[in-house]
Scaffold this motif. Structure first.
Motif, PDB file in Angstrom:
ATOM      1  N   SER A  89      55.160  53.795 -29.984  1.00 10.21           N
ATOM      2  CA  SER A  89      53.779  53.478 -30.287  1.00 10.21           C
ATOM      3  C   SER A  89      53.344  52.285 -29.463  1.00 10.21           C
ATOM      4  CB  SER A  89      53.614  53.161 -31.780  1.00 10.21           C
ATOM      5  OG  SER A  89      54.210  51.925 -32.078  1.00 10.21           O
ATOM      6  N   VAL A  90      51.998  52.117 -29.333  1.00 11.89           N
ATOM      7  CA  VAL A  90      51.499  51.021 -28.519  1.00 11.89           C
ATOM      8  C   VAL A  90      51.927  49.672 -29.071  1.00 11.89           C
ATOM      9  CG1 VAL A  90      49.289  50.839 -29.729  1.00 11.89           C
ATOM     10  CG2 VAL A  90      49.425  50.163 -27.352  1.00 11.89           C
ATOM     11  N   ALA A  91      52.157  49.596 -30.406  1.00 13.68           N
ATOM     12  CA  ALA A  91      52.528  48.316 -30.993  1.00 13.68           C
ATOM     13  C   ALA A  91      53.916  47.874 -30.590  1.00 13.68           C
ATOM     14  CB  ALA A  91      52.444  48.416 -32.519  1.00 13.68           C
ATOM     15  N   GLU A  92      54.736  48.789 -30.057  1.00 13.99           N
ATOM     16  CA  GLU A  92      56.106  48.458 -29.727  1.00 13.99           C
ATOM     17  C   GLU A  92      56.247  47.886 -28.321  1.00 13.99           C
ATOM     18  OE1 GLU A  92      58.526  51.774 -32.362  1.00 13.99           O
ATOM     19  OE2 GLU A  92      57.740  52.318 -30.402  1.00 13.99           O
ATOM     20  N   GLY A  93      55.227  47.990 -27.494  1.00 14.65           N
ATOM     21  CA  GLY A  93      55.343  47.539 -26.119  1.00 14.65           C
ATOM     22  C   GLY A  93      55.172  46.037 -25.992  1.00 14.65           C
ATOM     23  N   PRO A  94      55.840  45.412 -25.013  1.00 17.90           N
ATOM     24  CA  PRO A  94      55.701  43.967 -24.803  1.00 17.90           C
ATOM     25  C   PRO A  94      54.260  43.526 -24.591  1.00 17.90           C
ATOM     26  CG  PRO A  94      57.546  44.836 -23.536  1.00 17.90           C
ATOM     27  CD  PRO A  94      56.821  46.020 -24.094  1.00 17.90           C
ATOM     28  N   ALA A  95      53.519  44.263 -23.755  1.00 18.27           N
ATOM     29  CA  ALA A  95      52.136  43.875 -23.483  1.00 18.27           C
ATOM     30  C   ALA A  95      51.295  43.939 -24.757  1.00 18.27           C
ATOM     31  CB  ALA A  95      51.544  44.776 -22.401  1.00 18.27           C
ATOM     32  N   ALA A  96      51.498  44.990 -25.557  1.00 15.68           N
ATOM     33  CA  ALA A  96      50.723  45.134 -26.783  1.00 15.68           C
ATOM     34  C   ALA A  96      51.051  44.026 -27.777  1.00 15.68           C
ATOM     35  CB  ALA A  96      50.993  46.501 -27.401  1.00 15.68           C
ATOM     36  N   ARG A  97      52.308  43.612 -27.837  1.00 10.71           N
ATOM     37  CA  ARG A  97      52.676  42.531 -28.755  1.00 10.71           C
ATOM     38  C   ARG A  97      52.021  41.217 -28.339  1.00 10.71           C
ATOM     39  NH1 ARG A  97      58.398  43.324 -31.541  1.00 10.71           N
ATOM     40  NH2 ARG A  97      58.471  45.588 -31.630  1.00 10.71           N
ATOM     41  N   LEU A  98      51.927  41.004 -27.042  1.00  7.62           N
ATOM     42  CA  LEU A  98      51.229  39.800 -26.566  1.00  7.62           C
ATOM     43  C   LEU A  98      49.743  39.869 -26.902  1.00  7.62           C
ATOM     44  CD1 LEU A  98      52.882  39.099 -23.107  1.00  7.62           C
ATOM     45  CD2 LEU A  98      52.934  37.632 -25.110  1.00  7.62           C
ATOM     46  N   GLN A  99      49.142  41.048 -26.684  1.00  6.52           N
ATOM     47  CA  GLN A  99      47.726  41.200 -27.024  1.00  6.52           C
ATOM     48  C   GLN A  99      47.487  40.848 -28.481  1.00  6.52           C
ATOM     49  OE1 GLN A  99      45.263  42.027 -24.989  1.00  6.52           O
ATOM     50  NE2 GLN A  99      45.879  43.524 -23.477  1.00  6.52           N
ATOM     51  N   ALA A 100      48.377  41.339 -29.367  1.00  5.64           N
ATOM     52  CA  ALA A 100      48.224  41.064 -30.791  1.00  5.64           C
ATOM     53  C   ALA A 100      48.324  39.568 -31.091  1.00  5.64           C
ATOM     54  CB  ALA A 100      49.280  41.836 -31.577  1.00  5.64           C
ATOM     55  N   LEU A 101      49.172  38.865 -30.340  1.00  6.60           N
ATOM     56  CA  LEU A 101      49.336  37.425 -30.537  1.00  6.60           C
ATOM     57  C   LEU A 101      48.046  36.672 -30.213  1.00  6.60           C
ATOM     58  CD1 LEU A 101      51.196  34.929 -31.033  1.00  6.60           C
ATOM     59  CD2 LEU A 101      51.795  35.054 -28.595  1.00  6.60           C
ATOM     60  N   PHE A 102      47.289  37.153 -29.215  1.00  6.22           N
ATOM     61  CA  PHE A 102      46.094  36.451 -28.771  1.00  6.22           C
ATOM     62  C   PHE A 102      44.860  36.801 -29.598  1.00  6.22           C
ATOM     63  CE2 PHE A 102      48.319  37.040 -24.463  1.00  6.22           C
ATOM     64  CZ  PHE A 102      49.106  35.921 -24.694  1.00  6.22           C
ATOM     65  N   GLU A 103      44.885  37.930 -30.287  1.00  3.86           N
ATOM     66  CA  GLU A 103      43.714  38.389 -31.028  1.00  3.86           C
ATOM     67  C   GLU A 103      43.354  37.398 -32.134  1.00  3.86           C
ATOM     68  OE1 GLU A 103      44.652  42.249 -32.436  1.00  3.86           O
ATOM     69  OE2 GLU A 103      44.436  43.225 -30.476  1.00  3.86           O
ATOM     70  N   GLY A 104      42.054  37.208 -32.318  1.00  6.08           N
ATOM     71  CA  GLY A 104      41.585  36.318 -33.372  1.00  6.08           C
ATOM     72  C   GLY A 104      41.460  34.865 -32.966  1.00  6.08           C
ATOM     73  N   HIS A 105      41.859  34.543 -31.726  1.00  7.05           N
ATOM     74  CA  HIS A 105      41.758  33.161 -31.248  1.00  7.05           C
ATOM     75  C   HIS A 105      40.592  33.033 -30.267  1.00  7.05           C
ATOM     76  CE1 HIS A 105      45.589  31.860 -33.013  1.00  7.05           C
ATOM     77  NE2 HIS A 105      46.059  33.035 -32.645  1.00  7.05           N
ATOM     78  N   ARG A 106      39.828  31.972 -30.397  1.00  8.62           N
ATOM     79  CA  ARG A 106      38.738  31.697 -29.467  1.00  8.62           C
ATOM     80  C   ARG A 106      39.319  30.939 -28.275  1.00  8.62           C
ATOM     81  NH1 ARG A 106      33.664  32.432 -31.294  1.00  8.62           N
ATOM     82  NH2 ARG A 106      32.860  30.921 -29.800  1.00  8.62           N
ATOM     83  N   LEU A 107      39.476  31.637 -27.175  1.00  4.76           N
ATOM     84  CA  LEU A 107      40.121  31.065 -26.001  1.00  4.76           C
ATOM     85  C   LEU A 107      39.088  30.665 -24.961  1.00  4.76           C
ATOM     86  CD1 LEU A 107      43.077  33.621 -25.598  1.00  4.76           C
ATOM     87  CD2 LEU A 107      43.084  31.429 -26.816  1.00  4.76           C
TER      88      LEU A 107
END
Length: 281
Positions: free
Chosen positions: A2-20
């Motif tokens: 699943s997309v949640a298992e990929g390294p890139a997707a895990r990084l995306q999830a880490l950044f979500e919700g933050h005002r960068l």
């Protein structure tokens, strides 16, 4: 997988919700592009990769809620699995390195497409829009032109918007007045301010904005209803866009699935082309 298992997707999830900040989005983008390597990079190496200062990397880690970059890196080593060892980049010349980087971008795209629902949803939105405006300015003009060329073979009314200027908003308004429900945008770096203004106008006109961009953190994200990311290659003097082009073709396929008459229109075109001797075999 699943997309949640990929390294890139895990990084995306880490950044979500933050005002960068723009600089922090640049760091995040670089990390996603090198997802398998990032847990093993020092703050100096990450700063060089992203083209920012080392203190910017530290501030980025704090913005994500960590005490500093070492704490962020420890977290990444826990949540981002390491992939297979990559060939030594030093064994490649600069042209080969550019090709290898594009191959990696395509791998990340394949990983993201493990969940096909965002593309399928975008395809349905575009198929239902009559007319369908397709926007792409400057570096993205070629992507928009390619999509519009093929889309016109199956969609009854495709309107290419690949030039800026004072009439761009008029053409968006005209498409909305004619019944358009959505606009497709291709957005690649460097991002023209005019693209953001056009997407803002499209949303004001009631259009759903679907965007193919180089990153989920691209400036166009804030003026898009559905953003589909595909990274560009940055190893040559001018960026390469194999992944955005391929994502555009995938999106075209998804749109065809939402157009009941697509196959009939293709067969009609082939028959007319044969009668005219349009192509040589």
């Amino acid at each position: 997988m699943s997309v949640a298992e990929g390294p890139a997707a895990r990084l995306q999830a880490l950044f979500e919700g933050h005002r960068l900040t723009p600089t922090q989005r640049r760091i995040a983008h670089s990390m996603v592009r090198r997802a398998a390597d990032v847990p093993f990079l020092s703050s100096v190496e990450l700063a060089e990769l992203a083209g920012v200062s080392q203190p910017s990397v530290t501030r980025f880690a704090v913005a994500l809620g960590f005490d500093g970059y070492p704490a962020l890196r420890r977290h990444l080593r826990e949540v981002v699995p390491s992939g297979p060892a990559a060939p030594d980049a030093g064994s490649y010349n600069e042209y080969q390195q550019a090709v290898e980087a594009e191959i990696e971008n395509l791998r990340h795209l394949a990983e993201a497409l493990a969940d096909p629902e965002p593309v399928r949803r975008a395809g349905r939105i575009l198929a239902d829009s009559r007319p369908l405006p397709v926007l792409g300015l400057r570096a993205a003009a070629a992507q928009a032109h390619g999509f519009a060329y093929f889309a016109a073979k199956v969609h009854p009314d495709v309107r290419l918007l690949n030039e800026g200027g004072s009439m761009l908003h008029d053409r968006i308004d005209a498409a909305a007045a004619a019944g358009a429900g959505a606009l497709l945008c291709f957005a690649l770096p460097r991002h023209p301010r005019e693209t953001l203004d056009a997407l803002t106008r499209a949303r004001e006109a009631g259009l759903t904005v679907v965007t193919v961009a180089d990153s989920a953190f691209a400036p166009v994200a804030k003026v898009s209803d559905l953003l589909l990311p595909a990274a560009v290659g940055t190893g040559l003097a001018f960026d390469t866009a194999c992944a955005p082009m391929l994502l555009g073709r995938v999106l075209l396929e998804a749109m065809c699935d939402g157009l009941p008459g697509a196959q009939a229109r293709l067969e009609e075109f082939d028959a007319k082309a044969a009668a005219r001797g349009l192509f040589v075999e």
